[in-house]
Enzyme design. Structure first.
Site, PDB file in Angstrom:
ATOM      1  N   ARG A 106       0.849  -1.188   0.000  1.00 20.38           N
ATOM      2  CA  ARG A 106       0.000   0.000   0.000  1.00 20.38           C
ATOM      3  C   ARG A 106       0.883   1.236   0.000  1.00 20.38           C
ATOM      4  O   ARG A 106       1.688   1.427   0.922  1.00 20.38           O
ATOM      5  CB  ARG A 106      -0.883  -0.037   1.254  1.00 20.38           C
ATOM      6  CG  ARG A 106      -2.000   0.956   1.202  1.00 20.38           C
ATOM      7  CD  ARG A 106      -3.143   0.601   2.122  1.00 20.38           C
ATOM      8  NE  ARG A 106      -2.776   0.419   3.523  1.00 20.38           N
ATOM      9  CZ  ARG A 106      -3.623   0.619   4.514  1.00 20.38           C
ATOM     10  NH1 ARG A 106      -4.853   0.994   4.277  1.00 20.38           N
ATOM     11  NH2 ARG A 106      -3.258   0.412   5.757  1.00 20.38           N
ATOM     12  N   THR A 110      -0.826   7.548  -1.072  1.00 17.39           N
ATOM     13  CA  THR A 110      -2.125   7.467  -1.766  1.00 17.39           C
ATOM     14  C   THR A 110      -3.022   6.384  -1.171  1.00 17.39           C
ATOM     15  O   THR A 110      -4.219   6.358  -1.456  1.00 17.39           O
ATOM     16  CB  THR A 110      -1.914   7.121  -3.247  1.00 17.39           C
ATOM     17  OG1 THR A 110      -1.300   5.818  -3.317  1.00 17.39           O
ATOM     18  CG2 THR A 110      -1.021   8.129  -3.943  1.00 17.39           C
ATOM     19  N   ASP A 202      -1.807  -3.673  12.896  1.00 16.98           N
ATOM     20  CA  ASP A 202      -1.301  -4.157  11.608  1.00 16.98           C
ATOM     21  C   ASP A 202      -1.196  -5.685  11.675  1.00 16.98           C
ATOM     22  O   ASP A 202      -0.398  -6.231  12.438  1.00 16.98           O
ATOM     23  CB  ASP A 202       0.074  -3.535  11.332  1.00 16.98           C
ATOM     24  CG  ASP A 202       0.577  -3.920   9.953  1.00 16.98           C
ATOM     25  OD1 ASP A 202       0.713  -3.021   9.105  1.00 16.98           O
ATOM     26  OD2 ASP A 202       0.829  -5.132   9.710  1.00 16.98           O
ATOM     27  N   ASP A 205       2.321  -7.220  11.001  1.00 16.65           N
ATOM     28  CA  ASP A 205       3.247  -6.988  12.123  1.00 16.65           C
ATOM     29  C   ASP A 205       2.885  -7.866  13.313  1.00 16.65           C
ATOM     30  O   ASP A 205       3.766  -8.401  13.993  1.00 16.65           O
ATOM     31  CB  ASP A 205       3.202  -5.510  12.542  1.00 16.65           C
ATOM     32  CG  ASP A 205       3.964  -4.615  11.576  1.00 16.65           C
ATOM     33  OD1 ASP A 205       4.728  -5.146  10.743  1.00 16.65           O
ATOM     34  OD2 ASP A 205       3.778  -3.384  11.643  1.00 16.65           O
TER      35      ASP A 205
END
Ligand code: URA
Length: 211
Positions: A106, A110, A202, A205
């Site tokens: 990602r 943006t 996340d 993670d």
């Protein structure tokens, strides 16, 4: 075309395990283990419509016509890297399935997906593809992955995630109204960084102990 429904797998076992995964102090190994267990339960739901054929077998008592899965093998497609956590659990249930991988990161500015890897099995138009990614956040990665799969010849596709944000579902259903979504929870919303709230942080993670 009205969109395919979102199936929320709200079985108490799924919800209980998900609560432990959400907690910030849950250890990496425990997080991975729970993700695998929930993947078993999501896999069970997403494959509910698999077609069966009847074959003749001998039990110790008599001959019978018994059901077995028919047709071409399934293909699970993991959206790297967090998809691998769900993939492991799915493969426990269907070890003979083929596996594809798609790598998308990602762009932090943006929030749009950029493809860096794609590997898929052959005979794509004959397979059921189950695309897996734990977090349906903005929806951009899932949409890009599935559009790429379609370009590569896949026609029959379902999507499985652990958590979905309403914004992600909206984007997904607008772009891919014919692709059903299976999830363990629809959370409240996205924050300004594209994270699901309340979420679990996340997913990659948390699975691999990175930051
Ligand atoms: N990806 C994650 O891992 N977590 C989120 O909350 C959103 C996207």
């Amino acid at each position: 075309m009205s969109a395919q429904p979102v199936t929320v797998v709200d079985h108490p076992l799924v919800q209980h395990k998900l609560t432990i995964m959400r907690k910030a102090d849950t250890a990496t190994s425990k997080f991975r283990h729970l993700l695998k267990e929930i993947a078993h339960l999501l896999c069970y739901e997403v494959l509910r419509d698999l077609e069966l054929e009847r074959i003749e077998i001998e039990t110790p008592i008599e001959t019978m016509m018994a059901p077995r899965l028919e047709g071409k093998k399934l293909c699970f497609v993991s959206i790297l890297r967090a998809g691998n956590g769900l993939l492991d659990g799915m493969l426990d249930l269907v070890p003979s399935a083929r596996v594809g991988h798609i790598g998308l990161y990602r762009d932090p500015e943006t929030l749009k997906p950029v493809e860096y890897y794609l590997k898929l099995p052959e005979h794509r138009d004959e397979r059921l593809f189950i695309v897996v990614d734990p977090m349906l956040a903005t929806g951009n990665s899932a949409v890009a992955a599935i559009e790429r799969l379609r370009e590569a010849g896949a026609t029959n596709i379902k999507f499985v995630c652990l958590l979905a944000a309403p914004e992600g579902i909206e984007t997904f259903q607008k772009a891919l109204p014919d692709v059903p979504i299976f999830t363990a929870s629809i959370d409240r919303e996205l924050n300004d960084h594209g994270y699901i709230m309340p979420g679990l942080g996340d997913a990659g993670d948390r699975m691999y102990g990175t930051k």
